[in-house]
Design an enzyme around this catalytic site. Structure first.
Site, PDB file in Angstrom:
ATOM      1  N   CYS A 277      93.451 117.713 141.399  1.00 49.49           N
ATOM      2  CA  CYS A 277      94.213 118.841 141.942  1.00 49.49           C
ATOM      3  C   CYS A 277      93.362 119.928 142.595  1.00 49.49           C
ATOM      4  O   CYS A 277      93.683 120.339 143.719  1.00 49.49           O
ATOM      5  CB  CYS A 277      95.174 119.434 140.914  1.00 49.49           C
ATOM      6  SG  CYS A 277      94.855 119.047 139.202  1.00 49.49           S
ATOM      7  N   ARG A 306      87.070 110.847 132.623  1.00 47.92           N
ATOM      8  CA  ARG A 306      87.411 111.666 131.461  1.00 47.92           C
ATOM      9  C   ARG A 306      86.714 111.104 130.232  1.00 47.92           C
ATOM     10  O   ARG A 306      86.738 109.897 130.012  1.00 47.92           O
ATOM     11  CB  ARG A 306      88.931 111.670 131.232  1.00 47.92           C
ATOM     12  CG  ARG A 306      89.674 112.236 132.418  1.00 47.92           C
ATOM     13  CD  ARG A 306      91.172 112.249 132.189  1.00 47.92           C
ATOM     14  NE  ARG A 306      91.843 112.668 133.415  1.00 47.92           N
ATOM     15  CZ  ARG A 306      93.160 112.666 133.584  1.00 47.92           C
ATOM     16  NH1 ARG A 306      93.942 112.277 132.590  1.00 47.92           N
ATOM     17  NH2 ARG A 306      93.685 113.049 134.717  1.00 47.92           N
ATOM     18  N   GLN A 324      93.671 107.189 140.136  1.00 46.77           N
ATOM     19  CA  GLN A 324      95.099 107.494 140.105  1.00 46.77           C
ATOM     20  C   GLN A 324      95.684 107.437 141.514  1.00 46.77           C
ATOM     21  O   GLN A 324      95.006 107.771 142.475  1.00 46.77           O
ATOM     22  CB  GLN A 324      95.315 108.919 139.585  1.00 46.77           C
ATOM     23  CG  GLN A 324      94.841 109.147 138.181  1.00 46.77           C
ATOM     24  CD  GLN A 324      95.004 110.608 137.798  1.00 46.77           C
ATOM     25  OE1 GLN A 324      94.453 111.489 138.440  1.00 46.77           O
ATOM     26  NE2 GLN A 324      95.764 110.864 136.741  1.00 46.77           N
ATOM     27  N   ASP A 326      97.392 109.560 143.068  1.00 48.61           N
ATOM     28  CA  ASP A 326      97.685 110.952 142.778  1.00 48.61           C
ATOM     29  C   ASP A 326      98.198 111.670 144.020  1.00 48.61           C
ATOM     30  O   ASP A 326      97.742 111.389 145.122  1.00 48.61           O
ATOM     31  CB  ASP A 326      96.388 111.616 142.308  1.00 48.61           C
ATOM     32  CG  ASP A 326      96.645 112.853 141.472  1.00 48.61           C
ATOM     33  OD1 ASP A 326      97.818 113.161 141.209  1.00 48.61           O
ATOM     34  OD2 ASP A 326      95.659 113.513 141.096  1.00 48.61           O
ATOM     35  N   HIS A 328      99.716 115.755 145.370  1.00 44.71           N
ATOM     36  CA  HIS A 328     100.098 117.137 145.095  1.00 44.71           C
ATOM     37  C   HIS A 328     100.987 117.612 146.220  1.00 44.71           C
ATOM     38  O   HIS A 328     100.633 117.484 147.386  1.00 44.71           O
ATOM     39  CB  HIS A 328      98.848 118.000 144.935  1.00 44.71           C
ATOM     40  CG  HIS A 328      98.057 117.594 143.734  1.00 44.71           C
ATOM     41  ND1 HIS A 328      97.039 116.666 143.791  1.00 44.71           N
ATOM     42  CD2 HIS A 328      98.194 117.924 142.426  1.00 44.71           C
ATOM     43  CE1 HIS A 328      96.576 116.468 142.578  1.00 44.71           C
ATOM     44  NE2 HIS A 328      97.249 117.200 141.730  1.00 44.71           N
ATOM     45  N   LYS A 408     106.074 118.132 132.214  1.00 44.54           N
ATOM     46  CA  LYS A 408     106.130 116.927 133.035  1.00 44.54           C
ATOM     47  C   LYS A 408     107.251 115.990 132.636  1.00 44.54           C
ATOM     48  O   LYS A 408     107.778 116.065 131.523  1.00 44.54           O
ATOM     49  CB  LYS A 408     104.792 116.188 132.978  1.00 44.54           C
ATOM     50  CG  LYS A 408     104.425 115.704 131.593  1.00 44.54           C
ATOM     51  CD  LYS A 408     103.135 114.890 131.606  1.00 44.54           C
ATOM     52  CE  LYS A 408     102.736 114.491 130.208  1.00 44.54           C
ATOM     53  NZ  LYS A 408     101.612 113.556 130.163  1.00 44.54           N
ATOM     54  N   HIS A 454     102.486 118.000 140.736  1.00 41.30           N
ATOM     55  CA  HIS A 454     101.461 116.966 140.565  1.00 41.30           C
ATOM     56  C   HIS A 454     102.233 115.714 140.187  1.00 41.30           C
ATOM     57  O   HIS A 454     103.108 115.789 139.337  1.00 41.30           O
ATOM     58  CB  HIS A 454     100.515 117.247 139.397  1.00 41.30           C
ATOM     59  CG  HIS A 454      99.888 118.602 139.400  1.00 41.30           C
ATOM     60  ND1 HIS A 454      98.522 118.754 139.395  1.00 41.30           N
ATOM     61  CD2 HIS A 454     100.403 119.848 139.369  1.00 41.30           C
ATOM     62  CE1 HIS A 454      98.238 120.051 139.357  1.00 41.30           C
ATOM     63  NE2 HIS A 454      99.353 120.727 139.336  1.00 41.30           N
TER      64      HIS A 454
END
Length: 573
Positions: A277, A306, A324, A326, A328, A408, A454
RNA sequence: GCCAGCAUACCUCAGUUGGUAGAGGAGUCGAUUCGUAAUCGACCUGUCGCCGGUUCGAUUCCGGCUGCUGGCUCCA
């Protein structure tokens, strides 16, 4: 409907009773054992004990034998009610410190106990009438478990078991477990040569994709890129490390520190990105944005790292580095609900495309540790709720399971043998726009704060490939299969024709291999079958003459001779 | 990280009173040119996960480390 839930309830009672019988057996073998808790769970039951010595696998048959004795004696379950004082005295005399602790937290004046012969356990019940009602049970495994799940507490020993109404159901359960083992993605990953984790040489939780796994991942990624473009997303690419300042601004160094990797470059501290992000925010913030441009949707196949505790790593399902799908979305307040709805549609479309029909939806609310104001959290949560209600989606609330910057929606996918896996998640974030002081120019010419969404659709490539592998048991549908077809010449003189066929297929973008080894056709078929290749194209004298192929399908076997064009049409290529 | 178990050839796995190791598959070579799930033969394969200790001698016993498996906890 009513009946089914009643049956389920019965099974729970049966299993809970089985856990009492197990505790009774353990007490007999280990008179000093201290009882903790022993509930029924989804697939069976467990009981936690403090024991004078660690249990081993060899103890299970002994405990099972004791249990069988108890069941044979058909001892009745007797319920007794005691005042809290009496109960406390009873438990303390018995030295049952865990039960005493539990008792203290019960608000009622009276508590119930269940007694079988000389064994008594504090328990809400209900139970079966007597031990003989258990017709089929099995102890499954031993494990360590913290008292009340808190690692600051003592480590207890847990025994897992299961029980069913009939022997047949127990056998079916065992068979299902064996089936799960067979389709374990770690095993199939090796057998199908998809990927490996080179733990010793390269590190735990870090995945290496072999050519076939990379081919599968490539198909998934191409699909994702195309589908995102179709829906108005712009793809971006960002570096894997960034100065710590960026993470201070986003709040990660405060709330996500435990999971982050830090490094030093030229005396400056850098962070290996655990999320994408902040990078996307930088790109959004590169210029002054107009309301006319919103919503802005940035998509990235974003690789993140991570730190995960060594004990939790598991194949592709739980790793330390993953990619991911991913995105935004930066939008106005007014656009928010519609954007969430679109994202939900997108997610559902995609998981169906990959063959998942059933899923469960959860709303994860504010965790204990969080950034932002209560008000922001409230409106973010409401936006998610409203979007789901407007679409008529049924969901459960998962309290405290949100991310530190926002609530979420979690979608869990049901696989072919009924297990659920984490899939898409959609998060609303009012906090980062503030932390990064994001703005757009509204119709009124003034600065306004955008809202961020997200979201991931498939989640991480790693976990999704793991789930997909288990879902299909490695037999991927034609469009996903790493090798879609293999051409099998019967004898050397058919090799030229085989190569020609393979070339024609490659021109059509089919992933094809040829097997020109001097082996019998039976062997080549067996191996292609075990590699779960969707189509085997056998070519011999007849096919050379006709310029055709003999098609064998992985599922249906020999389909007979046809032209290449007909085969392509049939395969849906 | 914690509890328990485990680590032997590329893979799956045998290997008990402690004397440096085997099977099947894979691989290589040779023969077989074969029509829908395993052709035959020969050969090759190892710091017995790593480091240290006990011992004349350790794959075997002890300790530490790395990692795996099943849980606890956490999560994409």
């Amino acid at each position: 409907m009513y009946n089914i839930s009643m049956e389920h309830n019965d099974l729970e009672i049966l299993r809970h009773s089985a856990s009492h019988i197990m505790a009774m057996a353990v007490k007999k073998l280990f008179p000093d054992a201290k009882l903790a808790i022993g509930p029924a769970i989804e697939e069976g039951f467990y009981y936690d004990f403090e024991l004078p010595r660690p249990l081993t696998e060899e103890d299970l048959p002994k405990i099972e034998a004791e249990m069988t004795e108890i069941i044979k004696k058909d001892i009745p379950f007797e319920r007794l009610e005691l005042s809290k004082e009496k109960a406390s005295q009873l438990l303390e005399n018995a030295g049952e410190k865990y039960k005493t602790e539990l008792l203290r937290e019960i608000p009622d004046a009276q508590v119930s106990f269940y007694k079988n012969g000389d064994f008594t356990d504090m328990c809400r019940g209900p139970h079966i009438s007597s031990t003989g009602k258990i017709k089929a049970f099995k102890l499954l495994k031993i494990a360590g478990a913290y008292w009340r799940g808190d690692e600051k507490n003592a480590m207890l020993q847990r025994i897992y078991g299961t029980a069913f109404n009939t022997k047949k159901e127990l056998d079916e359960y065992v068979t299902r477990m064996e089936e799960a083992l067979k389709r374990d993605h770690r095993r199939l990953g090796k057998e199908l040569d998809l990927f490996n984790i080179y733990h010793e040489q390269a590190g735990a939780g870090l995945v290496y994709y072999h050519p076939k796994g990379a081919a599968l991942r490539g198909v998934i990624e191409d699909t994702l890129k195309k589908e995102h473009r179709k829906r108005g997303y712009q793809q971006v690419v960002i570096p894997h490390i960034a100065k710590i300042d960026l993470w201070n601004t986003s709040g990660h160094t405060g709330y996500y520190k435990e999971n982050m990797y830090f490094m030093n470059i030229d005396e400056q501290e850098y962070v290996l990105k655990p999320m994408n992000c902040p990078g996307h925010i930088l790109i959004f913030n590169r210029k002054i944005n107009s309301y006319r441009e919103l919503p802005v949707r940035f998509f990235e196949l974003g690789t993140v790292y991570r730190y995960e505790r060594s004990g939790v790593l598991h194949g592709l399902m739980r790793v330390r580095g993953f990619t991911q799908d991913d995105a935004h979305i930066f939008c106005t307040q007014e656009q928010l609900q519609d954007e969430i709805a679109k994202t939900i549609d997108f997610a559902f479309d995609m998981i169906k495309k990959f063959g998942f029909e059933d899923f469960k939806v959860f709303l994860a609310t504010r965790p204990e540790s969080y950034v932002g104001t209560e008000e922001n959290w409230k409106s973010a949560t409401k936006a998610l709720e409203d979007a789901m209600k407007a679409k008529g989606i049924e969901y459960d609330v998962d309290p405290g399971a949100g991310v530190f910057y926002g609530p979420k929606i979690d979608v869990k996918l049901k696989d072919a043998i009924g297990r659920f896996w984490q899939g898409p998640t959609i998060q609303v974030d009012f906090n980062n726009p503030e932390r990064f002081d994001l703005s757009y120019i509204g119709e009124d010419g003034a600065h306004h704060r955008p809202v961020m969404i997200h979201r991931v659709v498939l989640g991480s490539m790693e976990r999704f490939i793991g789930v997909l592998t288990e879902h299909y048991a490695g037999a991927f549908p034609f469009w996903l299969a790493p090798v879609q077809a293999v051409v099998l010449p019967i004898a050397d003189r058919h090799n030229d024709h085989a190569q020609k066929i393979a070339e024609l297929l490659r021109e059509k973008d089919i992933r094809v291999e040829t097997d020109e080894r001097r082996e019998k056709i039976g062997l080549k078929i067996r191996e292609a079958q075990m590699q779960k290749v969707p189509y085997m194209l056998v070519v011999g004298d007849k096919e050379v003459e006709l310029g055709s192929v003999a098609v064998r399908s992985r599922e249906k076997g020999d389909l007979g001779v046809r032209s290449l064009e007909d085969f392509l049409k049939e395969a849906g290529a």
